[in-house]
Design a protein around this motif. Sequence first.
Motif, PDB file in Angstrom:
ATOM      1  N   MET A  89       0.825  -1.209   0.000  1.00  0.00           N
ATOM      2  CA  MET A  89       0.000   0.000   0.000  1.00  0.00           C
ATOM      3  C   MET A  89       0.857   1.256   0.000  1.00  0.00           C
ATOM      4  O   MET A  89       0.558   2.235  -0.654  1.00  0.00           O
ATOM      5  CB  MET A  89      -0.929   0.002   1.218  1.00  0.00           C
ATOM      6  N   GLU A  90       1.962   1.235   0.730  1.00  0.00           N
ATOM      7  CA  GLU A  90       2.824   2.401   0.803  1.00  0.00           C
ATOM      8  C   GLU A  90       3.424   2.720  -0.562  1.00  0.00           C
ATOM      9  O   GLU A  90       3.467   3.871  -0.997  1.00  0.00           O
ATOM     10  CB  GLU A  90       3.940   2.154   1.825  1.00  0.00           C
ATOM     11  N   ALA A  91       3.857   1.653  -1.257  1.00  0.00           N
ATOM     12  CA  ALA A  91       4.441   1.864  -2.581  1.00  0.00           C
ATOM     13  C   ALA A  91       3.414   2.431  -3.542  1.00  0.00           C
ATOM     14  O   ALA A  91       3.716   3.280  -4.379  1.00  0.00           O
ATOM     15  CB  ALA A  91       5.002   0.541  -3.121  1.00  0.00           C
ATOM     16  N   ARG A  92       2.172   1.987  -3.417  1.00  0.00           N
ATOM     17  CA  ARG A  92       1.138   2.472  -4.306  1.00  0.00           C
ATOM     18  C   ARG A  92       0.863   3.954  -4.077  1.00  0.00           C
ATOM     19  O   ARG A  92       0.642   4.713  -5.014  1.00  0.00           O
ATOM     20  CB  ARG A  92      -0.148   1.658  -4.108  1.00  0.00           C
ATOM     21  N   ARG A  93       0.893   4.383  -2.823  1.00  0.00           N
ATOM     22  CA  ARG A  93       0.626   5.785  -2.523  1.00  0.00           C
ATOM     23  C   ARG A  93       1.716   6.688  -3.095  1.00  0.00           C
ATOM     24  O   ARG A  93       1.472   7.860  -3.377  1.00  0.00           O
ATOM     25  CB  ARG A  93       0.503   5.987  -1.020  1.00  0.00           C
ATOM     26  N   ARG A  94       2.896   6.175  -3.276  1.00  0.00           N
ATOM     27  CA  ARG A  94       4.012   6.974  -3.759  1.00  0.00           C
ATOM     28  C   ARG A  94       4.078   7.031  -5.283  1.00  0.00           C
ATOM     29  O   ARG A  94       4.935   7.711  -5.824  1.00  0.00           O
ATOM     30  CB  ARG A  94       5.326   6.424  -3.202  1.00  0.00           C
ATOM     31  N   ARG A  95       3.237   6.322  -5.959  1.00  0.00           N
ATOM     32  CA  ARG A  95       3.276   6.353  -7.417  1.00  0.00           C
ATOM     33  C   ARG A  95       2.883   7.735  -7.921  1.00  0.00           C
ATOM     34  O   ARG A  95       2.015   8.396  -7.368  1.00  0.00           O
ATOM     35  CB  ARG A  95       2.345   5.292  -8.000  1.00  0.00           C
ATOM     36  N   THR A  96       3.532   8.144  -8.989  1.00  0.00           N
ATOM     37  CA  THR A  96       3.254   9.447  -9.585  1.00  0.00           C
ATOM     38  C   THR A  96       1.978   9.379 -10.409  1.00  0.00           C
ATOM     39  O   THR A  96       1.838   8.519 -11.287  1.00  0.00           O
ATOM     40  CB  THR A  96       4.431   9.883 -10.476  1.00  0.00           C
ATOM     41  N   LYS A  97       1.074  10.301 -10.140  1.00  0.00           N
ATOM     42  CA  LYS A  97      -0.152  10.386 -10.929  1.00  0.00           C
ATOM     43  C   LYS A  97       0.190  10.887 -12.328  1.00  0.00           C
ATOM     44  O   LYS A  97       0.983  11.810 -12.487  1.00  0.00           O
ATOM     45  CB  LYS A  97      -1.152  11.334 -10.259  1.00  0.00           C
ATOM     46  N   VAL A  98      -0.418  10.277 -13.351  1.00  0.00           N
ATOM     47  CA  VAL A  98      -0.163  10.659 -14.736  1.00  0.00           C
ATOM     48  C   VAL A  98      -1.468  11.106 -15.382  1.00  0.00           C
ATOM     49  O   VAL A  98      -2.475  10.398 -15.328  1.00  0.00           O
ATOM     50  CB  VAL A  98       0.453   9.501 -15.553  1.00  0.00           C
ATOM     51  N   THR A  99      -1.438  12.278 -15.976  1.00  0.00           N
ATOM     52  CA  THR A  99      -2.571  12.792 -16.747  1.00  0.00           C
ATOM     53  C   THR A  99      -2.096  13.084 -18.159  1.00  0.00           C
ATOM     54  O   THR A  99      -1.125  13.823 -18.346  1.00  0.00           O
ATOM     55  CB  THR A  99      -3.140  14.081 -16.127  1.00  0.00           C
ATOM     56  N   VAL A 100      -2.744  12.494 -19.146  1.00  0.00           N
ATOM     57  CA  VAL A 100      -2.410  12.720 -20.550  1.00  0.00           C
ATOM     58  C   VAL A 100      -3.452  13.670 -21.135  1.00  0.00           C
ATOM     59  O   VAL A 100      -4.657  13.403 -21.057  1.00  0.00           O
ATOM     60  CB  VAL A 100      -2.378  11.403 -21.343  1.00  0.00           C
ATOM     61  N   VAL A 101      -2.999  14.779 -21.708  1.00  0.00           N
ATOM     62  CA  VAL A 101      -3.901  15.780 -22.290  1.00  0.00           C
ATOM     63  C   VAL A 101      -3.752  15.731 -23.807  1.00  0.00           C
ATOM     64  O   VAL A 101      -2.724  16.141 -24.354  1.00  0.00           O
ATOM     65  CB  VAL A 101      -3.600  17.191 -21.763  1.00  0.00           C
ATOM     66  N   THR A 102      -4.758  15.214 -24.489  1.00  0.00           N
ATOM     67  CA  THR A 102      -4.720  15.085 -25.944  1.00  0.00           C
ATOM     68  C   THR A 102      -5.650  16.116 -26.584  1.00  0.00           C
ATOM     69  O   THR A 102      -6.381  16.835 -25.908  1.00  0.00           O
ATOM     70  CB  THR A 102      -5.134  13.674 -26.396  1.00  0.00           C
ATOM     71  N   GLY A 103      -5.641  16.153 -27.902  1.00  0.00           N
ATOM     72  CA  GLY A 103      -6.487  17.077 -28.643  1.00  0.00           C
ATOM     73  C   GLY A 103      -5.858  17.391 -29.984  1.00  0.00           C
ATOM     74  O   GLY A 103      -4.644  17.270 -30.163  1.00  0.00           O
ATOM     75  N   MET A 104      -6.680  17.793 -30.921  1.00  0.00           N
ATOM     76  CA  MET A 104      -6.185  18.115 -32.252  1.00  0.00           C
ATOM     77  C   MET A 104      -5.378  19.408 -32.221  1.00  0.00           C
ATOM     78  O   MET A 104      -5.400  20.160 -31.238  1.00  0.00           O
ATOM     79  CB  MET A 104      -7.361  18.255 -33.226  1.00  0.00           C
ATOM     80  N   LEU A 105      -4.665  19.671 -33.317  1.00  0.00           N
ATOM     81  CA  LEU A 105      -3.919  20.919 -33.435  1.00  0.00           C
ATOM     82  C   LEU A 105      -4.859  22.103 -33.253  1.00  0.00           C
ATOM     83  O   LEU A 105      -5.934  22.152 -33.840  1.00  0.00           O
ATOM     84  CB  LEU A 105      -3.241  20.994 -34.808  1.00  0.00           C
ATOM     85  N   ASP A 106      -4.464  23.042 -32.416  1.00  0.00           N
ATOM     86  CA  ASP A 106      -5.215  24.276 -32.170  1.00  0.00           C
ATOM     87  C   ASP A 106      -6.513  24.047 -31.401  1.00  0.00           C
ATOM     88  O   ASP A 106      -7.387  24.913 -31.386  1.00  0.00           O
ATOM     89  CB  ASP A 106      -5.517  25.007 -33.489  1.00  0.00           C
ATOM     90  N   ALA A 107      -6.652  22.890 -30.741  1.00  0.00           N
ATOM     91  CA  ALA A 107      -7.858  22.651 -29.935  1.00  0.00           C
ATOM     92  C   ALA A 107      -7.801  23.397 -28.609  1.00  0.00           C
ATOM     93  O   ALA A 107      -8.835  23.662 -27.994  1.00  0.00           O
ATOM     94  CB  ALA A 107      -8.040  21.156 -29.681  1.00  0.00           C
ATOM     95  N   GLY A 108      -6.586  23.712 -28.151  1.00  0.00           N
ATOM     96  CA  GLY A 108      -6.448  24.427 -26.891  1.00  0.00           C
ATOM     97  C   GLY A 108      -5.777  23.634 -25.794  1.00  0.00           C
ATOM     98  O   GLY A 108      -5.917  23.953 -24.613  1.00  0.00           O
ATOM     99  N   LYS A 109      -4.994  22.595 -26.155  1.00  0.00           N
ATOM    100  CA  LYS A 109      -4.325  21.763 -25.145  1.00  0.00           C
ATOM    101  C   LYS A 109      -3.334  22.580 -24.322  1.00  0.00           C
ATOM    102  O   LYS A 109      -3.339  22.532 -23.090  1.00  0.00           O
ATOM    103  CB  LYS A 109      -3.561  20.600 -25.808  1.00  0.00           C
ATOM    104  N   THR A 110      -2.458  23.314 -25.025  1.00  0.00           N
ATOM    105  CA  THR A 110      -1.431  24.077 -24.314  1.00  0.00           C
ATOM    106  C   THR A 110      -2.058  25.167 -23.454  1.00  0.00           C
ATOM    107  O   THR A 110      -1.618  25.413 -22.324  1.00  0.00           O
ATOM    108  CB  THR A 110      -0.447  24.694 -25.319  1.00  0.00           C
TER     109      THR A 110
END
Length: 434
Positions: A1-22
């Motif tokens: 459980m301790e190792a799991r709590r230390r995992r880095t959360k990952v969020t992937v932000v996708t979208g077409m060119l000029d959709a407003g991702k950045t």
Amino acid sequence: MEARRRRTKVTVVTGMLDAGKTTFIRNALLFESGRKKSEGLDEKRSKKEKIAILVNEFGSLGIDGAVLEAAAAKKGGGDDDEDSSIYVKEIPGGCVCCAASGSMPFLVAIKHVLEKVKPDRLVIEPSGLAHPSGLYDLFTKNEHLKEHVDLRGMVCVVDARAVGCSSLSVGKEEEEEAKRVRESDMFRDQVSMSEVLVGSKLDLCSGEKGGKGGDEEEEEAESFARRRFREWAASLYPEKRVVKFAMDLFDENVETSPFVAIDREATSSHDSQNSSLKSSSLEKEVKGISRPFQLLALTPPVEPGAKPHLSTHDTEDYSSRGFLFHPDDIFRRDKVLEFFQSRCAPQTKNEDEQNEAFRLVRAKAVVRVSDKTWVIPSFEECESKPNVILEEVAYRKDSRFEIIASKTKAEWSKEAEKEFWADVETRILLCRRC
């Protein structure tokens, strides 16, 4: 459980060119820094995460990376802890989704970030030319990475104009461009892979004809765009866990980080959504108003080959069942096609009592048919029998069948209903490879 709590959360932000991702990520960084989107310092600060960003552009000049680095530099305060709360790393000249198959620069960049920066959250912005399925496979299949990261979800930023949220008064060129985006494989893959949709650029939607001008017309345009965007999102399958609008996530009255807010909704049990499935919801589903199935709150079986997890919902006139399978379960394409062709065929007067009592009126599915291929059935009306086509999709989180049947006879019995659904489940299981 301790190792799991230390995992880095990952969020992937996708979208077409000029959709407003950045822009979305930039505004999120400014929010994390205690600033509003376009004004000075905000007194309301949420608890900040230490964020690392991997940004990728197809070209060799790092424009997006420079924009995000500039946003990170505006954190305010100026002490060392503040200065180290956001880290930006760019991988120019390619696509991280392609790199995810094993490209050393991408893997080295992730390893460096995890070991040296030790962020609470890693945000990845692929190029607008990206197919994100490779990233999903990397974070869910790579045994080393799985120990260190927790893929919280994929977010797709969608320009509301691209999905018909402007009125019919838009120009021909604008409509053709929106259609081109909607029908592109990249857009479909990005939407299919994402649990979260964020509508952007509502302020650029023209709204319905006959507006009253000024602020009132702008409000009508925004209301129209919101409604159309939600209708489009509700038509998607599999259903999305979260549908938001960028302007709402950065409203001056919001105190929670957009990444944290999305996490909470995407990982919740969705009791509130399931409780909304009143007695009329199946009837509305049949009439074409998409409603979330109860599968939304389920998780797949822990092992491939196991009995599918089942959801049920019944009303006086309709009955539904959802069958959720492990992502490693593979189904035979020919058997899946045969299932939908037979189960969705028009009813005849010679059918037995069981089929007369229950008539299948709607079926949805997303099914894995090979190591790297998932398909969904699409139906074309036909006089003799349905023409079923299995279309490939980027989705790969599980396999699922969701069926709605109507109770066509007043004298139907619980036993007949039980037999009907047992037959459906048996036929579905026969599609699965041993």
